[in-house]
Design a protein around this motif. Structure first.
Motif, short mmCIF file in Angstrom:
data_model
loop_
_atom_site.label_atom_id
_atom_site.label_comp_id
_atom_site.label_asym_id
_atom_site.label_seq_id
_atom_site.Cartn_x
_atom_site.Cartn_y
_atom_site.Cartn_z
N ALA A 132 -48.82 -35.50 38.93
CA ALA A 132 -47.98 -35.06 39.73
C ALA A 132 -47.90 -36.00 41.09
O ALA A 132 -47.23 -36.33 41.63
N PHE A 133 -49.31 -36.30 41.59
CA PHE A 133 -49.78 -37.05 42.66
C PHE A 133 -49.08 -38.61 42.57
O PHE A 133 -48.35 -38.86 43.54
N ILE A 134 -49.41 -39.18 41.39
CA ILE A 134 -48.74 -40.52 41.22
C ILE A 134 -47.52 -40.60 40.48
O ILE A 134 -47.04 -41.94 39.99
N THR A 135 -46.88 -39.53 40.31
CA THR A 135 -45.48 -39.41 39.70
C THR A 135 -45.42 -40.30 38.37
O THR A 135 -44.81 -41.24 38.14
N ASN A 136 -46.37 -39.85 37.71
CA ASN A 136 -46.56 -40.44 36.25
C ASN A 136 -45.62 -39.51 35.21
O ASN A 136 -45.70 -38.36 34.96
N VAL A 137 -44.58 -40.33 34.77
CA VAL A 137 -43.30 -39.69 33.94
C VAL A 137 -43.87 -39.68 32.37
O VAL A 137 -43.18 -38.91 31.61
N ASP A 138 -45.04 -40.25 32.28
CA ASP A 138 -45.44 -40.49 30.59
C ASP A 138 -46.71 -39.82 30.31
O ASP A 138 -47.73 -40.64 29.73
N ARG A 139 -46.74 -38.42 30.19
CA ARG A 139 -47.74 -37.77 29.46
C ARG A 139 -47.07 -36.71 29.01
O ARG A 139 -47.48 -35.62 29.57
N THR A 140 -46.22 -36.67 28.04
CA THR A 140 -45.50 -35.81 27.45
C THR A 140 -45.99 -35.24 26.15
O THR A 140 -46.95 -36.16 25.64
N PHE A 141 -45.31 -34.26 25.68
CA PHE A 141 -45.63 -34.07 24.08
C PHE A 141 -45.23 -35.33 23.08
O PHE A 141 -45.96 -35.56 22.29
N ARG A 142 -44.12 -36.07 23.56
CA ARG A 142 -43.62 -37.15 22.78
C ARG A 142 -44.67 -38.26 23.02
O ARG A 142 -44.90 -39.05 22.01
N ASN A 143 -45.33 -38.52 24.05
CA ASN A 143 -46.17 -39.68 24.19
C ASN A 143 -47.49 -39.16 25.16
O ASN A 143 -47.27 -39.06 26.39
N THR A 144 -48.51 -38.58 24.79
CA THR A 144 -49.50 -37.95 25.62
C THR A 144 -50.42 -38.85 26.28
O THR A 144 -50.81 -38.51 27.47
N ASN A 145 -50.37 -40.26 26.00
CA ASN A 145 -51.28 -41.17 26.64
C ASN A 145 -52.64 -40.80 26.79
O ASN A 145 -52.97 -40.91 28.21
N MET A 146 -53.29 -40.12 26.17
CA MET A 146 -54.52 -39.67 26.15
C MET A 146 -55.11 -39.90 24.70
O MET A 146 -54.40 -39.88 23.67
N LEU A 147 -56.72 -40.38 24.63
CA LEU A 147 -57.20 -40.41 23.78
C LEU A 147 -58.53 -39.53 23.72
O LEU A 147 -59.04 -39.16 24.58
N LEU A 148 -59.02 -39.24 22.29
CA LEU A 148 -60.15 -38.32 22.03
C LEU A 148 -61.19 -39.46 21.32
O LEU A 148 -60.99 -40.18 20.57
N TRP A 149 -62.33 -39.66 22.36
CA TRP A 149 -63.00 -40.87 21.97
C TRP A 149 -64.42 -40.17 22.26
O TRP A 149 -64.90 -39.79 23.27
N LYS A 150 -65.53 -40.15 21.28
CA LYS A 150 -66.71 -39.68 21.34
C LYS A 150 -66.85 -38.23 21.95
O LYS A 150 -67.46 -37.63 22.98
N LYS A 151 -65.64 -37.56 21.48
CA LYS A 151 -65.48 -36.09 21.68
C LYS A 151 -65.12 -35.81 23.48
O LYS A 151 -65.18 -34.70 23.71
N GLU A 152 -64.50 -36.77 23.66
CA GLU A 152 -64.24 -36.52 25.29
C GLU A 152 -62.71 -37.24 25.35
O GLU A 152 -62.41 -37.93 24.45
N LEU A 153 -62.04 -36.67 26.40
CA LEU A 153 -60.60 -36.75 26.70
C LEU A 153 -60.52 -37.94 27.60
O LEU A 153 -61.04 -38.06 28.73
N TRP A 154 -59.83 -39.18 27.18
CA TRP A 154 -59.68 -40.24 27.76
C TRP A 154 -58.41 -40.48 28.28
O TRP A 154 -57.48 -40.38 27.35
N LEU A 155 -57.95 -41.00 29.54
CA LEU A 155 -56.78 -41.22 29.89
C LEU A 155 -56.30 -42.61 29.87
O LEU A 155 -57.41 -43.63 30.24
N ILE A 156 -55.28 -43.13 29.41
CA ILE A 156 -54.59 -44.47 29.30
C ILE A 156 -53.32 -44.53 29.88
O ILE A 156 -52.58 -43.66 29.88
N ASP A 157 -52.79 -45.95 29.83
CA ASP A 157 -51.23 -46.31 30.08
C ASP A 157 -50.75 -45.37 31.49
O ASP A 157 -50.23 -44.34 31.27
#
Length: 264
Positions: A132-157
């Motif tokens: 909401a702060f950086i007005t990121n329009v691209d973290r939706t159900f269609r394209n979450t732009n998150m990864l699970l790596w070594k059992k932790e949640l990582w943000l990308i894109d």
């Protein structure tokens, strides 16, 4: 501007494969430090503005303690890509000579699936607040732009954030917008601690820190023909946008809370 934050610079040595699920045709590449990276090209799509958004959004996420792959400046030599058989990719490489941006490749990571994985309220609230702060329009159900790596949640894109800069007009109004698109955020239903997160993150994001992050933008990414402004003037608009948005965070927090109430 001086900064205590530093990004490493690598030279791209090998183009491995395009990642065609990305709209701007990023690629998996190898650099002279023998690491693999997801390479974002300044010659693609929205050009350097997508790289600036990726840089600022990613480093703000990191400053807030969220998991982010390392970002590096990625240099493409003028001879790079001449032997590439695919004409579209060759044009992309030739149009991206010089400084680009890359994220450390998280080998073995899998895409976050909200149906399978539940995110606890504190982390969900932090990610929703960030977007909401950086007005990121691209973290939706269609394209979450998150990864699970070594059992932790990582943000990308984060290349789609700070979208005010594509028109570069009336940035003050954009800075105080409620960001209605937060209603589509994949983690909004779990984000029950937005008010508490707001207090915490406003303490972490000092003006000095935001100044350091904005100072990371390379001069060559701020040579815009469509505006009459110096590189420092452009950097300062980014800084003032972020400071204004932070100082009026109650606007986007209220919008997010209202949108969440409609979902639960």
């Amino acid at each position: 501007m001086k900064t205590n934050l530093n990004l490493r610079t690598v030279n791209v040595t090998r183009y491995i494969t395009p990642l065609r699920e990305g709209g701007s045709l990023p690629a998996l590449a190898e650099a002279d430090d023998d690491f693999k990276y997801v390479l974002k090209f300044k010659g693609a799509g929205h050009g350097v503005k997508a790289l600036i958004a990726e840089l600022i959004g990613g480093e703000i996420a990191r400053a807030l303690g969220l998991k982010m792959p390392e970002l590096v400046y990625a240099n493409l030599d003028e001879a790079f890509g001449r032997t590439e058989a695919d004409e579209e990719i060759q044009d992309l490489l030739q149009g991206s000579q010089g400084m680009n941006l890359a994220l450390h490749f998280l080998s073995g990571a899998i895409n976050f699936d909200p149906v399978v994985k539940t995110v606890e309220p504190a982390l969900a609230s932090q990610i929703v607040w960030l977007d909401a702060f950086i007005t990121n329009v691209d973290r939706t159900f269609r394209n979450t732009n998150m990864l699970l790596w070594k059992k932790e949640l990582w943000l990308i894109d984060h290349g789609a954030c700070l979208y005010f800069h594509h028109s570069w007009s009336n940035w003050e109004k954009h800075a105080q917008s409620p960001f209605a698109l937060i209603k589509d955020h994949v983690l909004l239903p779990q984000a029950a601690l937005l008010k508490e997160t707001d207090v915490l993150f406003k303490e972490l994001l000092t003006p000095e820190l935001l100044l350091e992050i904005v100072a990371l933008i390379p001069d060559e990414w701020l040579q815009w023909e469509e505006v009459e402004a110096t590189t420092e003037e452009l950097r300062n608009v980014y800084l003032q946008f972020l400071l204004t948005r932070l100082n009026h965070s109650e606007i986007f927090i209220k919008e997010a809370q209202n949108a969440r109430e409609k979902l639960i």
